[in-house]
Motif scaffolding. Sequence first.
Motif, PDB file in Angstrom:
ATOM      1  N   CYS A 124     -34.951 -58.394  43.011  1.00 25.01           N
ATOM      2  CA  CYS A 124     -34.855 -58.373  41.545  1.00 25.01           C
ATOM      3  C   CYS A 124     -34.124 -59.630  41.074  1.00 25.01           C
ATOM      4  O   CYS A 124     -33.042 -59.926  41.557  1.00 25.01           O
ATOM      5  N   HIS A 126     -32.685 -60.065  38.358  1.00 25.03           N
ATOM      6  CA  HIS A 126     -31.558 -59.745  37.473  1.00 25.03           C
ATOM      7  C   HIS A 126     -30.329 -59.325  38.267  1.00 25.03           C
ATOM      8  O   HIS A 126     -29.224 -59.783  38.008  1.00 25.03           O
ATOM      9  N   CYS A 127     -30.518 -58.428  39.266  1.00 28.28           N
ATOM     10  CA  CYS A 127     -29.353 -57.907  39.988  1.00 28.28           C
ATOM     11  C   CYS A 127     -29.452 -58.148  41.499  1.00 28.28           C
ATOM     12  O   CYS A 127     -28.618 -57.691  42.264  1.00 28.28           O
ATOM     13  N   CYS A 149     -37.245 -52.822  38.867  1.00 26.85           N
ATOM     14  CA  CYS A 149     -36.097 -52.657  39.751  1.00 26.85           C
ATOM     15  C   CYS A 149     -35.619 -51.202  39.671  1.00 26.85           C
ATOM     16  O   CYS A 149     -35.414 -50.668  38.591  1.00 26.85           O
ATOM     17  N   CYS A 152     -31.379 -51.585  38.596  1.00 24.17           N
ATOM     18  CA  CYS A 152     -30.993 -51.915  37.212  1.00 24.17           C
ATOM     19  C   CYS A 152     -32.069 -51.499  36.208  1.00 24.17           C
ATOM     20  O   CYS A 152     -31.879 -51.641  35.005  1.00 24.17           O
TER      21      CYS A 152
HETATM   22 ZN    ZN Z   1     -32.345 -55.164  39.309  1.00 23.47          ZN
END
Ligand code: ZN
Lengths: 162, 246
Positions: A124, A126-127, A149, A152
């Motif tokens: 992912c 983002h995280c 994801c 998140c």
């Molecule tokens: Zn994520």
Amino acid sequence: MVTMNNIIADKESVYACLQEIADPEIPVLSIIDLGIVRNIQITDDELEVFITSTYTGCPAMDMIAADIRMKLSSLGFTKIKITSLISPIWTTDWMSEEGKRKLIEYGIAPPDKRFLIAKDGVDCPHCQSSNTRLISEFGSTACKALFQCNDCQEPFDYFKCH
Amino acid sequence: MMNNNLFNYTLHLADTTLILGQRNAAWCGHGPVLEQDIAITNISLDLIGQSRSFYQYAATQKADGSTEDSFAYLRSEREFKNCLLVEQPNGDWAQTILRQFLFSSFQHLLFQQLQNNKDATLAAIAEKSLKEVTYHLRWSSEWVIRLGDGTEESRNKMLKAITELWPFTGEQFIPATYEENMGINLLSIKEVWLKKVTDILTEATLQVPENIFMHTGGKNGIHTEQLGFILTELQYIQKTYPGCEW
Ligand SMILES: [Zn+2]
């Protein structure tokens, strides 16, 4: 080094200029990051740029060619030739490390050799969790697949290996 | 002098991918769910991209001012060399899926062979397209299985689609003269193709029909009535306003 219309143009400044041209669909990437500029040739008063298309059906390629022409004419070149190469085949391996980093920042998972075919587990953007699932093999553009994801919950695009 | 075999074969590849791309494009905004609407239109885009590469190559061979656009927009039905399978109607989702699967499974094998053709340009286009075709094949295979082994309704729709489309699958393996002269070996593909199709249909709890009459003609410009309707729509603007640009 060639002097034209009092503008000094060498390969380096042409590349610097091309670095400012963004991919119309992923504006955070320049065409240099994408690796589609294969070579440039400066002879007398003519400039030839060799590019390879990413996907055969990529609608951005015509726009990229037009952008190159516009941008380079601002350097003073009047004769600009854009030659599209089919071979060697463009692959996502040609994407620069810088480009991959920019993709992550932009929220797109970059091509990952562990996932030649898109499947659950792409990191992912983002995280960084790898607890992710494939939603669709075709995302917002032909070159991307759609993921979500599980940690998140954010959806994200994965730039498929090609 | 122009090599007619190469030229006709290039057009055959271009026409086949253009017509299937045009058919799939009609799903835009009408797919059963958003992700699949996007998938089928992306496949359409890939196919039209492939057809552009082939038409551009045909234009350099002809070298008489023909362009990718003039080939697509200004030729008549009898000049199109696409195989009959791709011009068959979208029907319902099952029929579109099955048509894609029957075609992609064939194209996947053909392009693997074509990437080693002695013609370097055709080989390069095939090699480049293979990556996309691999996705088309995976996606359509999964859908065939999902629908065939799905509900009674989805299964019945797949059964109907097989009846509709199977008679158009034999033509793929009967070489036109230009294919033979280009060294394309369709017989070597046939067995592998049939095995792949049988495997997927079996997994989908469906069956490969046997001893069915097969239509032919598309490769030599003899089409079903469907192509005329497709071209009427596809070529409308250029025929009404010749040379129009935007
Ligand atoms: Zn994520």
